[in-house]
Write a protein that holds these residues in place. Structure first.
Motif, PDB file in Angstrom:
ATOM      1  N   ARG A 193      -2.759   3.621  -3.105  1.00 18.45           N
ATOM      2  CA  ARG A 193      -3.834   3.734  -2.112  1.00 18.45           C
ATOM      3  C   ARG A 193      -3.328   3.313  -0.742  1.00 18.45           C
ATOM      4  N   GLU A 194      -3.832   3.971   0.292  1.00 13.69           N
ATOM      5  CA  GLU A 194      -3.440   3.610   1.652  1.00 13.69           C
ATOM      6  C   GLU A 194      -4.206   2.375   2.129  1.00 13.69           C
ATOM      7  N   ASP A 211     -12.638  -0.567  -8.739  1.00 13.79           N
ATOM      8  CA  ASP A 211     -11.808   0.620  -8.877  1.00 13.79           C
ATOM      9  C   ASP A 211     -10.708   0.392  -9.908  1.00 13.79           C
ATOM     10  N   SER A 247       0.843  -1.201   0.000  1.00 19.11           N
ATOM     11  CA  SER A 247       0.000   0.000   0.000  1.00 19.11           C
ATOM     12  C   SER A 247       0.879   1.252   0.000  1.00 19.11           C
ATOM     13  N   LYS A 255     -11.489  -0.999   2.324  1.00 15.12           N
ATOM     14  CA  LYS A 255     -12.887  -0.685   2.046  1.00 15.12           C
ATOM     15  C   LYS A 255     -13.241  -0.833   0.571  1.00 15.12           C
ATOM     16  N   GLU A 310      -7.897   2.649   3.057  1.00 12.93           N
ATOM     17  CA  GLU A 310      -8.766   2.791   1.893  1.00 12.93           C
ATOM     18  C   GLU A 310      -8.927   1.457   1.173  1.00 12.93           C
TER      19      GLU A 310
END
Length: 255
Positions: free
Chosen positions: A76-77, A69, A50, A83, A80
């Protein structure tokens, strides 16, 4: 024989866990991992990084194939990513630490660190350090591997207590178009096995007849293989391989 715990050579290994999107179990998902544990299989998972330096259990470099996505997972972290829903399931992308807690040593866990820079060269070590940190205190059968031998060498320094292996294949140009010819030629012969202190390889099943594979096996290396999709292919692979990584069917567990 190989330095691997015996169950790595006995229990068939579910590729990216026991996934089946038709049953709500995407690749590398908690649901697929739980199903593999219940069935008594070993589990293979993949690690990507990440943006905030956490090891995430996900195969691809880009989110597009497996989620709704798009874009590199590395942008992305972790919070995030947790989710972002996996297609065909009801959960987000799990972190490595969460998966280790879920497995809890109940079945063998084969962990592949994905090459982060595209040329199988030296890395910045961030994924390796993240994985090693998550492994601290884990108690159970686990082995580490990568196509990138530099990552395997680094894991020997960061997490020396775990068995290590190299993921290997014939490195055909059509399958590895982004690699330089000289890189493919070098990796084809698995030259870093000894330097990385490996005890096994996980080799592409159609290439198991390679002389180097036979030589490593004769010298005591464990030989796993990928990816088996039918019982017939499993029977053929087991003429050379000690065990198989499988998907798309349920491999038989020896008595």
């Amino acid at each position: 024989m190989s330095g691997l715990p015996t169950d790595f050579l006995r229990l068939p290994i579910a590729h990216r866990a026991l996934h089946d999107v038709g049953d709500g179990r995407p690749e590398n998902s908690r649901a697929a991992i739980g199903a593999a544990i219940e069935a008594g299989y070993g589990i293979e998972i993949d690690l990507q990084l990440s943006r905030d330096g956490r090891a995430m259990v996900f195969h691809d470099y880009d989110l597009g194939r497996l989620t709704g996505d798009k874009g590199p997972i590395r942008q992305r972290e972790a919070a995030e990513l947790s989710k972002i829903g996996l297609l065909g399931g009801h959960e987000g992308i799990p972190g490595f630490a969460e998966v280790l807690a879920l497995v809890g040593g109940r079945v063998p866990l084969l962990v592949e660190l994905k090459d982060q820079h595209g040329q199988m060269g030296e890395t910045d070590g961030v994924l390796e350090r993240a994985a090693a940190a998550d492994l601290h205190g884990y108690d159970g059968p686990l082995a580490l591997m990568s196509f990138n031998p530099h990552m395997v060498v680094r894991m020997a320094e960061l997490a020396p207590g775990w068995p290590r292996g190299i993921v290997s294949c014939g490195y055909e140009a059509e399958d590895w178009p982004l690699l330089k010819d000289e890189t493919r030629a070098r990796l084809r012969d698995i030259p870093d096995y000894e330097a990385a202190g490996c005890s096994f390889i996980s080799h592409h099943a159609p290439d198991l007849g390679r002389e180097r594979v036979a030589g490593l096996k004769a010298a005591g290396a464990g030989v796993l293989c990928w990816t088996i999709r039918t019982p017939e292919a499993e029977a053929e692979a087991r003429k050379v391989a000690d065990n198989v990584t499988f998907e798309g069917f349920r491999a038989a567990i020896p008595a």
